[in-house]
Design an enzyme around this catalytic site. Structure first.
Site, PDB file in Angstrom:
ATOM      1  N   ASP A 339       3.187 -27.355 -40.496  1.00 28.45           N
ATOM      2  CA  ASP A 339       3.889 -26.439 -40.765  1.00 28.45           C
ATOM      3  C   ASP A 339       5.189 -26.915 -40.604  1.00 28.45           C
ATOM      4  OD1 ASP A 339       4.319 -23.249 -41.672  1.00 28.45           O
ATOM      5  OD2 ASP A 339       5.310 -23.462 -39.374  1.00 28.45           O
ATOM      6  N   GLU A 376       3.686 -29.911 -45.033  1.00 28.34           N
ATOM      7  CA  GLU A 376       4.666 -28.925 -45.667  1.00 28.34           C
ATOM      8  C   GLU A 376       6.100 -29.348 -45.617  1.00 28.34           C
ATOM      9  OE1 GLU A 376       5.192 -24.129 -45.964  1.00 28.34           O
ATOM     10  OE2 GLU A 376       5.319 -25.173 -43.942  1.00 28.34           O
TER      11      GLU A 376
END
Length: 692
Positions: A339, A376
């Site tokens: 993330d 990401e």
């Protein structure tokens, strides 16, 4: 409880079960004193035993350690740390707070847990989360072997453990709904769908109270431990239950040939900003674990959550790598999606590092070799690294694929050129790295944003239920409601929405790259226009299994796409090599005359892949009227007629057919209806049929 303790060892960190007891060790550079607290129950108002660590006997360099005889797995424990409470110099010690072990393998949460109590003055022992002693070596893996699926054969299904089976319609026993065990119950569904990997939203223990008042943190992007499975995801609520049930799930998925990828959050913690709670890292070594602003009293916030982990500090780097190794070695995880991974490229002042040590540590670690590493490649402060993320083995969530495919199918001008590039694995973005197309993780929707159903049903977000006056969530949705906002009884609009859903799914699954779809998109799951449902632990977010019958045609469409994904190479063959050697031609409605103008809304491609003895012709019409496309003539080596595999404008079951029974289409132009995708193919008859 009256064990006799001794000095213990500084390594390994955490609570390690040894012969006759447990060795405890943690890092705290600036603490003046540390206490180990042993509890009999998670909600005890005070510890059963307090062991004060001697700064001389129980400290080696910055590591505090103690061996406690007689302690066994399942023991509940925590720490208290004494030291300066001097925010201006980056130190926030609070000796009244019970702290989690940063290396704790398990966490218990009292029924009366109160996040607020960790932010306020005073003792919070009765309401604090606490660590558990875990011995990972005692689990029987029964010969478990990770599937090690090739990226060229990987289809990712982004899944929420709780949301997947929590809905009463799931058919899962009530005790198991929303748990690791509940997910195991649905493995036959995953197999039938055809996915090869589940990407689980955060399963590290997180603080469910890190949310707006009256709501809960549902997604789980609020970690308090990087080693412990989330306690609430276990149907077995004894202290050792979550770790064992998680491994049971992994083992069962592996037996089904499905890999487990974890969405991991190493960019921030649930301790929030300077007004947040003291749960662990803040109370042990605040200036080590977090990036601080120049005034040292405030936290740099590149995550949008109040704080940013100082990932390239040597101690934090070790913590991250040790955590990843633990999940691979002891929990048999197959990969990780990081993330806001670009935060891991920032230094201790927030600056962008040209060669971030933690990213190279992860990439070069021999234990992690062969695991899927997905970034990401952006953060919440504007750093965007899609196509430029550091390293050689990282794959990337391709946010440009999402944006350009959405823009094309909703009919924006000036999108055809970019859309065509995305279909071929985004060489415009990745060609400079000479990497496989699977570096690009292709997706149109993910947990963050509209579901696929809502992407074609809403022009605006509807996040009022989140309690932030609809200010939260992105405004850049690139959605199109197909004629009316929200649910409708208009059959024409509903038919168009269904077609658009299939268009997006076809583009995702047929493009070069590693495809990812989201839990429930295959049955048009809706969040009623909420594009930021992080705090909606209710039917807004849960998988409604009654949709499987309501939208059986979409489910069937996904299943057949997965079963016959084009350009799937034979074992150990390079997909990029197939692409380079394939003969390709772009077209418009006229052969070999593609329209790359700003006003164009359609494109077609013909490609011959001789290794597969296959010729295919794909038509993509995002225009609002039907268009007649000339078809390439077939030479004598191919079957005399094109066969139609997909036409999203046709009603089910003709929208997609079994590959072997695809009907021939008449010679002459092919009419592609408005807003449709068509896939035709021809087999070379001079050799055996390809195996796809």
């Amino acid at each position: 409880m009256n064990p006799v303790s001794n000095a213990g060892r500084s390594s390994p960190l955490g609570a390690t079960v040894c012969d006759g007891g447990v060795n405890f060790s943690l890092y705290s550079r600036s603490a003046t004193g540390v206490e180990l607290l042993l509890f009999e129950r998670e909600d005890d108002t005070r510890p059963a035993l307090v062991l004060r660590l001697d700064p001389i006997l129980n400290r080696t360099y910055h590591y505090w350690h103690i061996f406690v005889p007689g302690v066994k797995p399942g023991q509940i424990y925590g720490y208290r740390a004494q030291g300066p409470n001097d925010p201006a110099n980056g130190m926030r010690f609070d000796p009244a707070k019970v702290l989690l072990d940063p290396y704790g393998r398990g966490v218990v949460v009292p029924k009366n847990y109160r996040r607020e109590a960790a932010s306020q003055a005073g003792d919070n022992a009765a309401t604090a989360m606490k660590s558990i002693v875990i011995d990972p070596s005692t689990y029987d893996w029964e010969g478990d072997t990770p599937p090690k699926n090739l990226c060229t054969r990987t289809i990712v299904y982004e899944t929420h453990v709780r949301g997947f089976t929590r809905h009463p319609s799931s058919g899962v026993p009530e005790k198991s709904r929303g748990t690791f065990a509940g997910l195991v119950e649905k493995i036959p569904y995953l197999q039938q769908l055809g996915i090869t990997a589940v990407e689980l939203l955060p399963v590290f223990q997180f603080d469910a109270q890190d949310s707006p008042a009256g709501l809960v943190n549902y997604w789980g992007y609020a970690p308090v431990s990087f080693f412990a499975p989330h306690h609430a995801y276990s149907s077995c609520q004894d202290p050792l239950g979550p770790a064992n049930e998680f491994r049971d799930m992994v083992k069962a998925l592996h037996r089904a040939g499905i890999e487990v990828i974890l969405d991991v959050v190493y960019n921030h913690t649930a301790e929030g900003n300077q007004n947040g709670p003291t749960l662990s890292f803040r109370g042990l070594c605040n200036s080590t674990y977090y990036i601080l602003e120049q005034d040292r009293a405030r936290y740099a916030d590149y995550s949008g959550t109040g704080n940013t982990l100082n990932a390239n500090h040597p101690v934090v780097r070790r913590l991250i790598v040790d955590s990843l190794r633990y999940w691979v070695e002891k929990m048999h995880v197959d990969g990780f999606r990081f993330d806001l991974a670009s935060i891991l490229a920032r230094g201790d002042s927030g600056e962008l590092l040209p060669n971030p040590p933690v990213l190279w540590d992860i990439e070069s670690d021999p234990v992690l070799a062969g695991t899927k590493l997905i970034a990401e490649a952006w953060d919440a402060a504007g750093l965007y690294q899609v196509g430029s993320f550091i390293g050689d083995s990282w794959q990337e969530w391709n946010g440009k694929f999402r944006d350009d495919v959405r823009s094309f199918f909703r009919g924006e001008e000036g999108t055809v050129t970019r859309f065509a590039d995305r279909l071929l694995g985004s060489p415009e973005i990745y060609a400079h790295k000479a990497r496989e197309p699977e570096q690009s993780v292709n997706f149109v929707t993910c947990h963050d944003g509209f579901t696929l159903n809502d992407l074609v049903s809403y022009d605006e977000k509807h996040n009022e239920a989140n309690g932030e006056d609809n200010r939260d969530g992105t405004n850049d949705n690139r959605s199109w409601y197909c004629g009316v906002e929200g649910p409708t009884d208009d059959l024409a609009i509903e038919k168009l929405r269904n077609r658009q859903v299939k268009n997006f799914l076809a583009a995702t699954m047929l493009s070069l790259g590693l495809p990812m779809i989201v839990m429930g998109d295959e049955v048009r799951r809706t969040q009623h226009g909420n594009n930021n449902a992080y705090c909606q632990d209710n039917e807004t977010s849960w998988f409604d299994w009654t949709l499987l019958a309501k939208h059986a045609d979409v489910h069937r469409f996904v299943t057949l796409l997965a079963a016959r994904r084009l350009l799937r190479p034979v074992e150990h063959e390079s997909l990029s090599q197939l692409l380079r050697e394939a003969k390709k031609a772009w077209h418009g409605v006229k052969l070999n005359q593609p329209d790359w103008s700003q006003a164009s809304h359609s494109v077609a491609i013909t490609a011959e892949v001789w290794q597969e003895r296959l010729l295919f012709h794909m038509i993509l019409n995002a225009y609002w009227e039907p268009l007649d496309f000339e078809l390439p003539p077939l030479d004598h080596e191919y079957a005399p007629q094109w066969r139609r595999w997909i036409d999203t404008a046709l009603d089910s079951p003709n929208d997609i057919v079994q590959w072997q029974t695809a009907p021939a289409v008449p010679s002459g132009p092919y009419r592609a209806e408005a807003h449709s995708v068509v896939m035709l193919f021809a087999k070379r008859e001079s050799a055996a049929s390809p195996v796809l």
